[in-house]
Each structure stands twice: as C-alpha cells, then as structure tokens.
Write an enzyme that holds these catalytic residues in place. Structure first.
Site: not given
Length: 311
Positions: A98, A100, A142
């Site tokens: 998500s 990304a 992330d």
C-alpha cells in the site's frame, strides 16, 4: 489543448531486517528496499474532468491526491488527469504494497505539477497520506525505505530528521530468503492497534519490549559490519521472540518462523503481514529452505536490493 502527457513512477517493496516494528514507537530499524516487486502509478492527462482515481487502489490514490492538492502552487490551474495503479507486490503480507502505491502516486503527481520533492519530505508526506488522510495506524520505516532505496539504518527519534537515515553498504548483507503466504493477509494497522494502545497507556512491559526491539538494530549494524552472521541470526530470532510476546502471536502466525528454525535458520517478520526474512548459511541451505517453504504452500524469492536514491 496541446500535447497531453502520460507519466508513471514505480516504487519497490521493502523488508524490515531488524528493529521493526519499533519505528512506530521512536525506535531504530535496519531494512532494505526490495527490487523484486514494485508498484507503478500511471498518470494520464485529460482535456477536462478534473482528477479521477480508478481501479482497486482508488482509495489510496484519492488520499494521495488530496494531500498533493494542498501543496499546489498559488494560481496553479485546476489539473485534469486520471490516476491508476498496478502492482506486483503481494498485498497485505508485510511487504508494504500500500505504501508503495502512495509513494509512487505522490511522485508522479509531483512530476506532473512540478513540485520539487525532497526525499525526507516525500517520505513524511506519504506517511501523512495514510495516517492523516485515511486515519490508519502506521510507522515511518516503509516510506523511508521506499523513497531512499538501498540498505538503510534508520533512527526514528523525535523529531524525525533525514540525518538519522544512513545508507549502508549492500554488500554487507548475507544470504537471505524472503517467503510469504500467497493467500490474502490482513491490514497491518489491525495487528498494531492493541499494542499501540498499551504503549499509549504507558504499559511498562510494552514499552520495555519495544525498546529491546529497537536496540537490536544497533547491535545488528555492528554484526553486519563485522560479518558476524551468527550474531545477526541471534538478533533476528530475538526480534521475532520479542514480537511474539508483545503481539501475543499464536502458533499459526509463528509457523513460518518455526519452519525456518527447524531447518537451522534464523527468521523474523519482514513487516506486519506475516512474510518472513530468513538468514541462510550457504547455497545448499538456501535450496533446502526454498523447498521447505514450497511444501508449506508459501512462495519465496532470493531478494535483490533496490538501488539507493542518487544524492
């Protein structure tokens, strides 16, 4: 109208090697951008119609647009384009599919509009898309890994700052395997909420556990630089054991890690969706583990690190 532009941006998956999920709690993480999978967001300019977000990722794309809209330069004409996403990242398995999509969307819209995108600010904006626009619980690692690429040592002390994100030599990484369940996982925020609530309430054991996980990244950097794979494996195992206790993981959740341990390998979660990163000893060991995960019904790859962002 003259020439209508079509643009696209791609962003890799990511693997947390040590220290996650302490990033949500001001901790420290070592991780790398995973080149084997990526999300691509395509922008197609149109003559009119405003901004449309289509496809299965429309909610994420729409949130990224709302964030971008707030940064439009004064007097910028109302844009007209369609956004769509495609991805090869297995979704909801802990490889950051998500985020990304969000990073790729912010990049492609920034390119279209002409917004200069500092890497640190881009990672912060991507986090804000999910936490502020969508109200999700998420930590910063992330987006930092997906923006900066490479192998990173990241300290998330408050206030977060780019100076605390350090590129490490990718050649320091030992042989690794990444494995995941090809069936649908769960949203990572679901796994974090209960633990986060305990942290917020000041629970001593939760806070001590997260500090212990963060400290593993500090030791892990030394292990990588000294080529001490035995120590690195111990740290990875401790990372998972702390997580298992904090998140009260059952036998089903722990099964892919226990599989690796039965085969003489260290393993831990890549993120919060169940995918695992496994430290292996040699080529024969790697092949044996690939076969073991295949028999377990899981997919696996020998991970490649996505290049670090050019400075």
């Amino acid at each position: 109208m003259g020439f209508l532009r079509s643009l696209q941006q791609s962003v890799p998956a990511r693997v947390g090697l040590l220290g996650n999920p302490s990033d949500l709690y001001g901790g420290q993480v070592i991780g790398f951008a995973l080149a084997d999978f990526c999300a691509t967001v395509k922008l197609r300019e149109t003559e009119d119609g405003g901004v449309s977000c289509v496809g299965s990722a429309a909610e994420l794309l729409g949130a990224a647009w709302r964030r971008t809209e707030k940064r439009l330069p004064p007097g910028f004409p109302a844009p007209n384009f369609v956004l769509a996403a495609e991805t090869t990242i297995p979704l909801q398995v802990g490889l950051s599919g998500s985020s990304a999509i969000v990073v790729a969307a912010l990049r492609v819209m920034g390119e279209f509009i002409g917004i200069e995108q500092d890497p640190f600010e881009l990672a912060e904006e991507a986090l804000a898309v999910e936490t502020e626009e969508l109200g999700l619980l998420a930590g910063p690692q992330d987006r930092v890994l997906q923006v900066y690429g490479g192998l990173l040592n990241m300290h998330f002390r408050d206030p977060r700052a780019a100076v605390n994100y350090e590129q490490l030599d990718v050649s320091l990484l030992p042989r690794l395997l990444v494995a995941w369940d090809p069936s649908t996982g769960e949203n990572s925020g679901t796994a974090h909420q209960i633990v986060f609530d305990r942290w917020q309430a000041g629970d001593d054991s939760t806070r001590a556990g997260m500090r212990a996980i963060a400290d593993l990244a500090l030791e892990g950097r030394r292990a990588l630089e000294q080529g001490d794979e035995a120590l690195l494996g111990q740290l990875m195992n401790r990372n998972f054991d702390h997580r298992r206790e904090l998140f009260d993981l059952g036998s089903a959740a722990a099964a892919p890690v226990e599989l690796a341990r039965r085969e003489g390998a260290a393993a831990k979660f890549c993120g919060s969706g169940g995918a695992v990163v496994v430290l292996v000893k040699d080529e024969l060991h790697l092949t044996r583990l690939e076969e073991a995960y295949d028999a377990f019904g899981w997919c696996s790859i020998r991970p490649r690190v996505a290049p670090a962002l050019a400075r």
